[in-house]
Scaffold this motif. Structure first.
Motif, PDB file in Angstrom:
ATOM      1  N   THR A  10       0.838  -1.196   0.000  1.00 47.79           N
ATOM      2  CA  THR A  10       0.000   0.000   0.000  1.00 47.79           C
ATOM      3  C   THR A  10       0.872   1.244   0.000  1.00 47.79           C
ATOM      4  O   THR A  10       1.986   1.241   0.536  1.00 47.79           O
ATOM      5  N   GLU A  12       0.244   5.842  -0.237  1.00 54.80           N
ATOM      6  CA  GLU A  12      -0.740   6.849   0.172  1.00 54.80           C
ATOM      7  C   GLU A  12      -2.051   6.717  -0.617  1.00 54.80           C
ATOM      8  O   GLU A  12      -3.134   6.736  -0.043  1.00 54.80           O
ATOM      9  N   ARG A  13      -1.942   6.522  -1.935  1.00 50.55           N
ATOM     10  CA  ARG A  13      -3.161   6.501  -2.761  1.00 50.55           C
ATOM     11  C   ARG A  13      -3.503   5.137  -3.338  1.00 50.55           C
ATOM     12  O   ARG A  13      -4.567   4.969  -3.948  1.00 50.55           O
ATOM     13  N   LYS A  15      -3.257   0.642  -3.694  1.00 50.01           N
ATOM     14  CA  LYS A  15      -3.063  -0.705  -3.166  1.00 50.01           C
ATOM     15  C   LYS A  15      -2.632  -1.584  -4.342  1.00 50.01           C
ATOM     16  O   LYS A  15      -3.276  -1.545  -5.406  1.00 50.01           O
ATOM     17  N   SER A  69      -7.021   1.852  -6.677  1.00 49.15           N
ATOM     18  CA  SER A  69      -7.181   2.991  -5.766  1.00 49.15           C
ATOM     19  C   SER A  69      -7.304   2.430  -4.354  1.00 49.15           C
ATOM     20  O   SER A  69      -8.089   1.514  -4.110  1.00 49.15           O
ATOM     21  N   ARG A  70      -6.537   2.996  -3.446  1.00 51.18           N
ATOM     22  CA  ARG A  70      -6.568   2.472  -2.068  1.00 51.18           C
ATOM     23  C   ARG A  70      -7.945   2.697  -1.445  1.00 51.18           C
ATOM     24  O   ARG A  70      -8.456   1.836  -0.724  1.00 51.18           O
ATOM     25  N   ASP A  71      -8.569   3.830  -1.757  1.00 58.71           N
ATOM     26  CA  ASP A  71      -9.866   4.153  -1.136  1.00 58.71           C
ATOM     27  C   ASP A  71     -11.013   3.390  -1.768  1.00 58.71           C
ATOM     28  O   ASP A  71     -11.847   2.818  -1.075  1.00 58.71           O
ATOM     29  N   THR A  72     -11.079   3.412  -3.103  1.00 62.83           N
ATOM     30  CA  THR A  72     -12.278   2.882  -3.772  1.00 62.83           C
ATOM     31  C   THR A  72     -12.078   1.467  -4.306  1.00 62.83           C
ATOM     32  O   THR A  72     -13.042   0.839  -4.724  1.00 62.83           O
ATOM     33  N   ARG A  73     -10.812   1.006  -4.348  1.00 60.62           N
ATOM     34  CA  ARG A  73     -10.463  -0.306  -4.922  1.00 60.62           C
ATOM     35  C   ARG A  73     -10.708  -0.347  -6.434  1.00 60.62           C
ATOM     36  O   ARG A  73     -10.755  -1.420  -7.034  1.00 60.62           O
ATOM     37  N   ARG A  74     -10.867   0.814  -7.030  1.00 61.55           N
ATOM     38  CA  ARG A  74     -11.029   0.854  -8.486  1.00 61.55           C
ATOM     39  C   ARG A  74      -9.741   0.405  -9.163  1.00 61.55           C
ATOM     40  O   ARG A  74      -8.644   0.764  -8.707  1.00 61.55           O
TER      41      ARG A  74
END
Ligand SMILES: CC(C)(COP(=O)(O)OP(=O)(O)OC[C@H]1O[C@@H](n2cnc3c(N)ncnc32)[C@H](O)[C@@H]1OP(=O)(O)O)[C@@H](O)C(=O)NCCC(=O)NCCS
Length: 190
Positions: A10, A12-13, A15, A69-74
């Motif tokens: 991971t 910052e932004r 994964k 994307s780490r936040d959305t997993r997109r």
């Protein structure tokens, strides 16, 4: 930590995790795009089935990771290593993002833990990147990360009946470590 967790990185932004067959649709946003594939070593996928077929099982010589994307997993893109020779402590890397994610610093960010993995857990001494002279973005990325250009390999690839030359770039373990904060440096021998 479980072995599979050691393959998840991971930032910052982002994964990064091993690519799965279920990522085919995401990967197709890049592999199906002629612009994104302009400098790849094969033609763009004609359809999703072809992209799916381009997700082989990982081997000791070849492995792919999804960049999410780490936040959305997109799904944003993919990084891989290929032509790994563990005995010679050498491998080559590849990377691609879907076009809408270019020029946001994402691949620079993704490659930091990935190169750490190549030089750390995989014990590589030399990481290579084969980049076509016209691939300005990839050359800028490699140079930013500390890769050095070693010269042109003439007609190294044959894609859709056309020969293509590539520049051999390389980064050595000591060069990579010298760029990292002092506390995280280690110096394994040959
Ligand atoms: C190559 C690729 C992965 C770069 O990813 P990216 O996330 O857009 O790159 P970054 O935003 O991290 O940029 C890295 C550096 O390259 C520079 N750069 C990126 N694209 C550039 C372009 N088109 N022209 C000039 N410089 C460029 C950036 O400015 C940055 O340098 P800086 O921080 O000093 O400004 C992306 O363009 C891509 O997917 N291309 C198609 C696939 C491909 O060609 N893969 C490589 C095969 S060898």
């Amino acid at each position: 930590m479980a072995a599979k967790d050691k393959l998840v990185f991971t930032t910052e932004r982002l994964k990064l995790r091993p690519l799965a067959p279920s990522d085919a649709k995401g990967l197709h946003t890049a592999y199906g795009d002629p612009d994104a594939m302009r400098f790849w070593d094969c033609a763009p996928s004609r359809d999703l089935a072809e992209t799916k077929a381009r997700i082989p099982r990982n081997t000791p010589h070849f492995a792919m990771w999804a960049v999410l994307s780490r936040d959305t997993r997109r799904f944003l893109g993919m990084v891989n290593y290929h032509h790994r020779h563990a005995g010679h402590r050498r491998l080559a890397i590849g990377y691609i993002l879907a076009r809408e994610h270019w020029r946001k610093g994402l691949m620079s960010e993704a490659l930091v833990p990935f190169l750490d993995h190549c030089f750390g857990a995989l014990a590589s001494h030399r990481v290579e990147a084969l980049i076509e002279p016209g691939n300005v973005a990839s050359r800028a990325l490699a140079e930013k990360l500390g890769f050095s250009s070693e010269g042109l390999l003439r007609d190294h690839l044959c894609v859709e009946g056309r020969y293509r030359s590539v520049i051999m770039y390389s980064l050595l373990a000591n060069e990579w470590r010298a760029r990292q904060p002092k506390a995280s440096r280690t110096q394994p021998s040959c």
